[in-house]
Design a protein around this motif. Structure first.
Motif, mmCIF file in Angstrom:
data_model
loop_
_atom_site.group_PDB
_atom_site.id
_atom_site.type_symbol
_atom_site.label_atom_id
_atom_site.label_comp_id
_atom_site.label_asym_id
_atom_site.label_seq_id
_atom_site.Cartn_x
_atom_site.Cartn_y
_atom_site.Cartn_z
ATOM 1 N N TRP A 165 0.903 -1.235 -0.064
ATOM 2 C CA TRP A 165 0.099 -0.042 -0.066
ATOM 3 C C TRP A 165 0.775 1.405 0.022
ATOM 4 N N TYR A 169 2.489 1.632 -3.451
ATOM 5 C CA TYR A 169 1.371 2.394 -4.598
ATOM 6 C C TYR A 169 1.088 3.724 -3.984
ATOM 7 N N ILE A 170 0.986 4.351 -2.779
ATOM 8 C CA ILE A 170 0.693 5.606 -2.547
ATOM 9 C C ILE A 170 1.834 6.449 -3.302
ATOM 10 N N CYS A 185 4.029 6.006 -5.615
ATOM 11 C CA CYS A 185 3.851 6.032 -7.200
ATOM 12 C C CYS A 185 2.801 6.938 -7.521
ATOM 13 N N ARG A 186 1.632 6.710 -7.027
ATOM 14 C CA ARG A 186 0.728 7.456 -7.414
ATOM 15 C C ARG A 186 0.675 9.277 -7.248
ATOM 16 N N ARG A 187 1.578 9.299 -6.330
ATOM 17 C CA ARG A 187 1.898 10.737 -5.910
ATOM 18 C C ARG A 187 2.615 11.329 -6.776
ATOM 19 N N TYR A 188 3.560 10.811 -7.486
ATOM 20 C CA TYR A 188 4.671 11.307 -8.346
ATOM 21 C C TYR A 188 3.972 11.601 -9.703
ATOM 22 N N LYS A 189 3.147 10.363 -10.307
ATOM 23 C CA LYS A 189 2.437 10.468 -11.334
ATOM 24 C C LYS A 189 1.424 11.818 -11.473
ATOM 25 N N ILE A 190 0.910 12.201 -10.074
ATOM 26 C CA ILE A 190 -0.164 13.232 -10.369
ATOM 27 C C ILE A 190 0.605 14.355 -9.884
#
Length: 1825
Positions: A825, A828-829, A831-836
């Motif tokens: 988890w 995943y958090i 990675c998602r933050r970089y892409k945003i």
């Protein structure tokens, strides 16, 4: 037993209270000897210190245990004292609504001031035949005891009813008389009670008055003797009156009235017949206005007067005597208004022509002057001469009042004598029961001579009562062989001696009255001197010298001496009486005839209550000189003599005591005033009875009852086989003081308080046992609970620990899984933050670059737009400048040109005004004038030419004018037509205009319609679309609704089925009700039939046996024989007794109907005579015509001529006889007038019956003889002719040859055919006449049926009348109807039978004749056969057939058959050895043979004899169950046989082919089937009565009293009225006795072959009797209403149900009849506290009525202390919940009710031909066919 043992903590006692008389309290600590104060706790919650009397140191009275409270008998109480008695009465009266209580031999009756449903005939039947202690207290129980002792001991009885005014004495006496009238078994004499009650309005009007305590107080006592014959049936009554209060006639206290009759007369004064009395308002008369209260609220004196007059008429007092009574009463009122004026102190006078005295003289028919003189004077007689002395005003007033009282007393006596005459019976009296209705003890604030006499009488009655109680106690002790010890009881002989002994109060009063100047004061001084300080019962008041006090048995009474002497002397001057005796008014001297007697108690003229004794109807004359002595007798002396006579009467009878108590002075229902009740209890002797009982051994137990009750106090080793010795041993241990009890022969006697002590020991023992049982059970329960809890705890622990381990493992797995989840988890958090963030940066760059480019573009666009705007603005400014310049130039040009035009105009105006202008204008006018002149000349020329033409034209015009005129006329006509047409046109135009308007409107409407159509179309389309949508929804709803409809259809079907079942049940109930009504009528008819037979036997014995005595014989006659006997002969022996032996004077209601019937018969005979005469004339004409034919054919018609002549002679002789008989009948009818003429037994009646009998017999015989003779003559005549020719055969052959030659044979054949046709036509005419007569008979039968229905409606209307009138009316209607119906049916059946027999015989004769003619024809054809044929009448015999299943007997053997088969047959032998129903089969086989022979007389005779013989057997042995059951079974089998072999299809379904061959062929016996069905119903009802008589003694003992479950119910203490022992002795019945009897009944019914359905009905009836009798006794016995008794009843009912199961009778409906009893037993056992309990009771007790439920709850009595009473509030809750229930208010079930019986068809499979007749029946004279 020491007081410390009883007065312990929590012991309850009674303490005095000024308000409640006695108040209950409870001890807070134990009493110790020497204590002066008791610590008490009152019921209202207060504590009290009760101080003991230091002198007597008497402890307060102890309360009885709760289980003894509410006992039926006060003597059953352990503690007998005043508070216990008062409390017991109050509990019974208020809580249980019980108004009757026994107190030893006394019945205490408390007036409820409310109508109670406890006096109906069902209650009377319940008490009839019962022992006095077996049922709850009731006035009926006392009456039954008196009636039983009168019949058993052959001793007269007395019922003494006493009490205060308003306590209910008269009502109690009335109910006692009603009981005697009901149980005496003499319904015809029951109107004696009605006559006594009819005398009530009279006696109340002349003997009752309003007092301060009662608006209708009886001011006299009465003693009614009800007489009985040797069979103890009421035959008459006699009334004696006592203690008439005459002083009320002349004086009334405040708020009181005189006797009612005076006010009734005044209220009716305006009636026409009363005007001669010259009365008015009651306030106008001195004798009626003194009380100041002339009107009673709610009472109409006018209506009461009408009731009084009606009662007088009913009792035979004629109108003339009634008016005489009213004249005397009115004269008394006017006499009271006579006023006196004083001359001086010693004389007075009456004003001249004094109106009141004048009216009095006129009414009394006496001389005014003489009456006036003797009212103011008196005669003094000495030894030598007489003096007339004037009297003072006071003396005259007293003498006037004495005269008024004397007249009223005589009138009262006269009315009583007439009432007794109406109640008198001519039959000799064997014994009597007297009912004494007399005042009780009286004490007021002011007591005078009246109260002294009343209390003196009560002292005598109390002494008699005490002696009787003492005597009964002594007899009881001697019977039980107990040592007799003198009981100290209050003896009131000293008080009686004080009053009546020598130098007693009455003696001194009489002596003082003889003194010339005696006064009340001197009499008082003599009393003081004689009795004061010498007699303890006599006292002197402290503050008075004119009064004295007597200590009576009830209380101290202070009497005022004032008025004693005057009231005792009550001086009536002899001269005034002589004046009245000399009256012209005939009735007045009759009143004073008693003055001539030597002794006449009724003539005593007391100012107080005068004793009135029975006066003989015919007074005897006394010796001269006794009149003066009579008037010298004082009232006290006469009263003492009358009282002695009463006491002698009472002492000669066995007394029964009823004490009536008035519970309150305000007449509130069920309200109990303790003070008033105690006062009356002390006065009526109830407490004295208690004291006498308490002084000895009041509590009495049989040894068995004692053992059953106190078995718990015994040890096992103490119980011996000898119950008596066991009880002795136990008592010696329990009660150490042997004086506290005594051992009698059959009972143990206890002193007061010992039973309470034993109850305390028993309760303590039971309580200790209960505690021990509770201790053991509670320990066992707790131990069991602990083990259960320990096991449960271990189980819980195991499960909890496992659960915790599983939870920890789960936690570990979850922790590891959470770590892995967190790792992934977090990755995943991030990675998602970089892409945003990356995508956000790119978006920001794109948006910024776009923004900069758009800004540069907008700047360039703004610059380009600005250039364009500048261009267009500059162009617009240039163009605007040009337009302004152009407009200014044009404006300048216009202004200049205007100026130039104005100048030119000015110049022209100046020129126009000059001459030259005008000249220029006239030059043109001259030229025009010249031209006009030339035109004129030319016109003149033309004019001349035209004139010429005009003249020519005038000629032409004249010629044409005429033409035009004609044309004008024509045109005028046409014009008129045109006008008409024009009018039409106008109208048409108007119509066209209207039509156009309409068209326009139509067009507009069309447009609007089209518009609306368009809109509608659009809306429709929209609606269609919406409907389609709704349709889809509706389809869905339809499906749901279809589903609901299916469900509702099912529900509807179920409800309809339920309704159908309910309606079917209702119809079945209606059918059962109708069947029950019919069977009740049949039962009543059979009862009347039996009574008629008994009366007939008695009449026969009275006629045939001259010796005295009564010997009962069996009756062999049935009164309804004529109904069951369908005979055509009136002279048969079965009908003659009905018509000849009934006395004519008892058949008055039937005389007119009989007379009309006989007249109708006479007219019918005359019509028959006329018909016969016409037939005779017709036959004579036929004879004349036949004579002419005989000349041509003498040989053929000779026989017919002789036949006609013979028949004519017979008809002539019959005609002469009819004429003679009719003449005799007319003579007999003319001798006497109706109804004596037509009464049975009268000469005309006998002559008519004899003639009718002889006519019918002779007509039948003669017709048979004539017809037979005719056939014989014809046959012989035809046979004689060839016989004469037999002597010479050659001549015969020659004659035959001649006949053949001449064709005579053909003529003879034709004549025979004509004869046959004639006979056939006669036969057809006879058939037609028969059919017409049959149709007429059917119409008459239909009318009779309608008349029968109308009579039944009248009977139904009569049922709405009162019971007595209903019975009498129904009997009268029924007797009349049956008599008329029998007469009509007999007449119709006679005619029909005669016609049928006549036709049958004629058919036989015609058949014979036709056969003979055919034979004759054959003889004519074959002469050889004629010679060989014997000369005898032709007979056509029956063909022999093989008939089986029939029995033949001779007519003379019928009586032997009935005797052997019915009368002398023993049912036991037949039932055991032979097939069931054998007599029925034999009788039916005999009927079959009579039917085969076509012998209607034999069938009728056999069936009638059978029915009558069965009735005789049942009457002779009707109390034998086997006999009744046997003949019920055989009657039903006989009825089934008649149905099975009747030939009707409905009854032949189960027959075999052989059985169908045995069906009846000639007779329809449907009517006899109905008669047999009625007979079977009567036998069934008799069987039920036999069952009831056998079971009745067993039911109460077996179902209620016997302890089927030993030890469940405890026996409570009983009083003097011992009930039947509930312990099974040798002679008592038990439940096993009932079951054995039921087994016996069932086995007998089965042995006799009774139908199974009928057995079920019998069993149902038996169980209903058991249930009804048990429940009725339960409702009338308080001692049976307990929890334990409910258990006993339920057990007993279960045993009965088990018996039904064993016998396979559970579907018989018997169990349902026990449902009320079962519910009553359940009601005794259920809880009775809360509202839920009340709801459960209301739903459970559906078979009980509200009255029964409330009665059981009121009667519920705890037997042990652990049971609780039912609270009053709970009973009221039950009543509120049941108030909407609609059920019968009747308390008891009708134990005499009989269910309607049915006889379902039950065919027999037994073949008739297989039945063998045993020789033991003695029927050898019967042969099988």
């Amino acid at each position: 037993m020491a007081a410390s043992e009883l007065y312990t903590k929590f012991a309850r006692v009674w303490i005095p209270d000024p308000e409640e008389v006695w108040k209950s309290a409870e001890l807070l600590k134990d009493y110790k000897p020497g204590d002066k104060v008791l610590l008490l706790h009152l019921e209202e919650g207060k504590d009290l210190e009760y101080c003991l009397d230091p002198k007597t140191k008497e402890l307060p009275h102890l309360r009885n245990p709760d289980i003894l409270v509410g006992e039926n008998d006060l003597t059953a109480l352990s503690y007998l004292h005043e508070p216990a008695v008062l409390h017991n009465l109050r509990v019974r009266f208020i809580d249980s609504k019980l108004i009757y209580t026994y107190c030893g031999i006394v019945l205490v009756a408390i007036n409820p001031y409310e109508q109670l449903p406890i006096y109906g005939e069902d209650i009377i039947n319940a008490y009839s035949g019962q022992n006095m202690g077996d049922m709850d207290p009731h006035i009926f129980a006392v009456a039954e005891e008196a009636y039983k002792q009168m019949a058993r001991d052959e001793r007269n009885q007395s019922i003494i009813v006493s009490g205060e005014s308003g306590a209910g004495k008269t009502v109690s006496a009335k109910y006692a008389m009603r009981y005697f009238a009901t149980v005496s078994g003499s319904a015809s004499e029951a109107n004696v009670e009605e006559k006594v009650l009819a005398s009530n309005p009279i006696m109340e009007s002349i003997g009752n008055a309003k007092t301060t305590r009662n608006d209708n107080s009886s001011r006299f006592g009465k003693y009614i003797e009800i007489g009985f014959d040797k069979r103890y049936r009421i035959i008459g009554a006699n009334m004696r009156t006592y203690l008439l209060e005459k002083s009320r006639v002349v004086f009334q206290a405040e708020e009181e009235r005189n006797y009612h009759i005076f006010y009734q007369l005044c209220a009716s004064a305006k009636l026409p017949e009363f005007k001669m009395l010259r009365l008015g308002n009651a306030n106008n008369f001195h004798y009626t206005k003194q009380g100041g209260s002339p009107v009673i609220e709610g009472v109409d004196d006018t209506k009461e007067m009408a009731h009084t007059r009606q009662a007088c008429t009913l009792l035979g007092i004629s109108e003339s005597y009634q008016m005489g009574i009213f004249r005397i009463l009115a004269g008394i009122l006017h006499l009271g208004n006579v006023a006196f004026t004083s001359r001086d102190s010693d004389s007075c006078t009456i004003p001249p022509k004094h109106e009141p005295l004048s009216i009095f003289s006129d009414l009394m028919g006496v001389d005014y002057e003489e009456m006036c003189h003797w009212l103011c004077h008196r005669k003094l007689a000495t030894a030598t001469e007489t003096y007339i002395k004037p009297i003072s005003k006071l003396q005259a007033t007293n003498a006037r009042d004495a005269l008024a009282k004397h007249i009223y007393a005589k009138l009262f006596s006269w009315i009583v004598d007439h009432v007794n005459q109406a109640l008198h019976s001519a039959v000799k009296q064997h014994s009597f029961i007297g009912v004494l209705d007399i005042y009780g003890f009286e004490t007021f604030e002011i007591n005078s001579f009246e109260q002294f006499c009343i209390n003196y009488a009560n002292e005598k009655l109390q002494q008699q009562f005490n002696m009787h109680v003492f005597k009964l106690e002594q007899e009881e002790y001697m019977k039980e062989q107990i040592p007799w010890t003198l009981i100290d009881f209050y003896d009131n002989q000293p008080c009686i001696n004080l009053i009546e002994s020598k130098l007693g109060i009455l003696d001194l009063l009489d002596e003082e009255c003889k003194m010339p100047k005696g006064t009340d004061d001197t009499w008082a001084q003599k009393l003081y001197n004689t009795h004061l300080n010498k007699c303890a019962l006599f006292e002197k008041p402290r503050l008075s010298n004119k009064a004295f006090i007597i200590q009576h048995f009830a209380d101290k009474v202070e009497y005022q001496c004032e008025g004693f002497l005057e009231k005792n002397k009550d001086t009536v001057f002899e001269e005034q009486i002589k004046v009245l005796k000399s009256s012209k008014f005939k009735m007045l001297p009759e009143l004073f005839q008693d003055d001539e007697k030597a002794i006449s108690p009724t003539s005593a003229t007391s100012s107080g209550r005068t004793a009135l004794t029975r006066t003989p109807a015919k007074p005897t004359k006394g010796r001269p000189g006794q009149t003066a002595k009579e008037h010298k007798k004082t009232v006290g002396h006469q009263f003492r003599n009358s009282l002695h006579l009463l006491m002698e009467t009472l002492n000669a009878t066995t007394p029964h005591y009823v004490r009536c108590i008035k519970p309150n002075d305000f007449k509130f229902p069920f309200t109990f005033d303790e003070k008033r009740a105690v006062q009356q209890l002390r006065a009526c002797g109830v407490l004295e009875t208690i004291r006498i009982s308490a002084a000895g051994f009041p509590s009495r137990w049989t040894y068995q009852e004692f053992f059953s009750r106190y078995r718990v106090l015994m040890k096992q080793k103490d119980v011996l086989s000898d119950r008596k010795q066991t009880c002795k041993n136990v008592l010696e241990k329990l009660i150490l003081d042997k004086d506290k009890y005594q051992f009698g022969k059959t009972k143990i006697f206890f002193r007061a308080g010992q039973v309470a002590y034993l109850e305390k020991l028993r309760a303590d023992k039971l309580r200790a046992a209960c505690i021990r049982i509770q201790k053991t059970i509670r320990g066992w329960l707790l131990r069991k609970k602990y083990l259960r809890m320990r096991k449960a705890a271990i189980t819980v622990q195991r499960h909890v620990r496992g659960y915790q381990a599983r939870c920890y493992a789960k936690f570990l797995r979850r922790t590891k899984a959470a770590t892995i989840i967190q790792k992934y988890w977090r990755m995943y958090i991030i990675c998602r933050r970089y892409k945003i963030r990356r995508s956000a940066t790119i978006v920001l760059q794109s948006y910024l670059r776009g923004y900069l480019a758009r800004n540069r573009y907008r700047k360039m666009l703004r610059e380009h737009k600005a250039v364009i705007i500048q261009k267009w603005v500059r162009g617009w400014l240039a163009r605007r400048h040009y337009r302004r310049s152009t407009q200014a130039i044009i404006y300048l040009q216009c202004c200049f040109r205007r100026m130039m035009a104005k100048r030119e105009l000015k110049k022209l105006k100046i020129e126009a005004r000059s001459v030259e202008r005008y000249k220029k204008l006239h030059i043109g006018m001259e030229n025009k004038i010249m031209q006009l002149q030339r035109k004129v000349d030319e016109q003149n020329k033309d004019y001349k030419c035209l004139m010429e033409k005009l003249t020519n034209l005038e000629g032409i015009y004249t010629s044409e004018t005429e033409k035009l005129r004609s044309d004008l006329e024509r045109l005028q006509l046409s014009e008129e037509e045109a006008k008409i047409a024009t009018g039409r046109v106008l109208s048409l135009q108007e119509e066209i205009a209207k039509l156009r308007k309409d068209l326009e409107q139509t067009q507009s409407e069309k447009k609007s319609i089209e518009e609306r159509a368009d809109r509608y179309k659009q809306e429709t389309e929209q609606l269609v679309s919406s409907l389609k949508e709704e349709n889809t929804l509706l389809k869905q709803e339809k499906e749901t609704l279809n589903h609901l409809i299916v469900e509702q259809a099912k529900e509807m079907t179920e409800t309809m089925e339920k309704k159908l079942v309910e309606e079917t049940k209702q119809l079945e109930l209606d059918l059962n009700d109708e069947r029950l009504r019919y069977q009740n009528l049949l039962n009543e008819f059979s009862r009347l039939e039996e009574r008629y037979d008994d009366l007939k036997e008695e009449m026969t014995l009275m006629v045939n046996v001259p010796k005295p005595g009564h010997k009962r014989t069996d009756s062999t006659h049935s009164s309804n024989e004529s109904e069951y006997t369908f005979s055509s002969e009136i002279a048969e022996t079965e009908d003659l007794p009905l018509r000849t032996e009934e006395p004519s004077e008892k058949k008055v209601p039937l005389d007119m109907s009989l007379f009309l019937k006989l007249q109708k018969r006479v007219t019918e005979l005359e019509q028959e005579k006329q018909v016969m005469q016409d037939e005779l004339d017709r036959k004579e004409e036929q004879v004349l015509r036949s004579k002419a034919k005989e000349e041509e054919r003498p040989q053929i018609r000779g026989a017919e001529l002789e036949y006609e002549s013979l028949k004519r002679q017979e008809l002539e002789s019959e005609n002469k006889k009819l004429k003679n008989e009719l003449n005799e009948l007319r003579k007999a009818l003319s001798e006497k007038s109706a109804p004596e003429v037509t009464a049975p037994g009268a000469p005309a009646y006998r002559v008519l019956m004899e003639q009718l009998t002889s006519v019918s017999e002779e007509l039948d015989v003669r017709k048979e003889e004539v017809l037979i003779l005719r056939s014989q003559l014809v046959s012989q005549k035809e046979a004689i002719q060839p016989k004469n020719t037999m002597t010479d055969s050659t001549i015969l052959l020659e004659d035959v040859q001649k006949m053949k030659d001449k064709g005579e044979i053909a003529q003879a054949y034709i004549g025979l055919k004509e004869t046959n046709r004639l006979l056939e036509s006669q036969l057809q005419s006879q058939k037609r006449s028969h059919e017409n007569e049959a149709e007429a008979l059917r119409g008459e039968i239909q009318s009779l049926k309608e008349e029968n229905n109308r009579q039944q409606q009248l009977l139904a209307q009569n049922l709405q009348l009162p019971p007595e009138a209903r019975i009498e009316a129904s009997l009268q209607h029924e007797i009349t109807r049956l008599t008329n119906e029998n007469l009509d049916l007999m007449e119709q059946l006679e005619k029909q039978d005669k016609t049928v027999r006549k036709l049958k015989k004629q058919l036989k004769v015609f058949a014979k004749k036709i056969g003979e003619l055919e034979v004759g024809q054959m003889e004519n054809i074959s002469p050889g056969q004629i010679i060989d044929e014997p000369i005898r009448p032709v007979n056509i015999p029956r063909k022999e057939k093989d008939f089986q299943g029939m029995l033949e007997y001779k007519k003379e053997d019928e009586q032997k058959l009935v005797k052997n088969l019915i009368l002398e047959l023993k049912p036991r032998g037949v039932a055991v050895n032979l097939i069931p129903g054998l007599p029925a089969y034999i009788l039916f086989m005999c009927v079959r043979h009579a039917d085969y022979l076509n012998d209607d007389q034999k069938v009728r005779s056999l069936l009638t004899s059978t029915i009558n013989s069965i009735k005789k057997v049942l009457k002779k042995r009707g109390d034998d169950f086997e006999t009744v059951s046997f003949w019920l079974s055989n009657t039903c089998r006989f009825l089934h046989c008649l149905k099975q072999y009747s030939g009707e299809e409905g009854f032949m379904k189960h027959n075999t082919s052989r059985q169908n061959e045995h069906c009846l062929t000639n007779f329809d016996l449907a009517e006899y089937r109905q008669v047999l069905s009625d007979l079977a119903i009567q036998i069934y009802q008799q069987l039920v009565r036999v069952l009831e008589n056998i079971l009745q003694p067993m039911i109460v003992s077996g179902m209620l009293e016997h302890e089927t479950i030993q030890g469940v119910s405890g026996v409570k203490p009983t009083g003097l009225r011992k009930r039947t022992s509930s312990i099974a002795d040798e002679g008592t019945y038990t439940l096993d006795s009932i079951l054995r009897q039921l087994n016996s009944f069932h086995s007998v019914l089965c042995q006799h072959g009774m139908d199974p359905e009928l057995i079920k009905q019998v069993v149902k009836q038996m169980f209903y009797i058991v249930g009804a009798v048990t429940l009725n006794n339960l409702l009338l016995r308080k001692d049976m209403c307990s929890w334990s008794k409910g258990m006993q009843i339920r057990y007993n009912v279960s045993q009965l149900e088990e018996w039904l199961r064993d016998k396979n009778l559970m579907n018989s409906g018997a169990k349902e009849t026990l449902e009320p009893l079962i519910q009553a037993a359940q009601l005794l056992q259920v809880k009775k506290k809360t509202d839920d309990d009340a709801e459960a009771i209301c739903s459970m007790c559906s078979a009980l009525t509200t009255a029964q439920i409330v009665k059981v709850l009121n009667l519920y009595t705890p037997v042990n202390e652990f049971e609780e009473r039912v609270s009053v509030s709970f009973i009221r809750t039950i009543q509120m919940r049941l108030r909407d229930r609609k059920d019968s208010p009747q308390l008891l079930m009708d134990a005499k009710h009989i269910f309607p019986v049915t006889f379902p068809f039950n065919p027999s499979s037994l073949a008739l031909e297989t039945i063998q007749i045993p020789a033991s029946l003695g029927l050898g004279f019967i042969s099988r066919v």
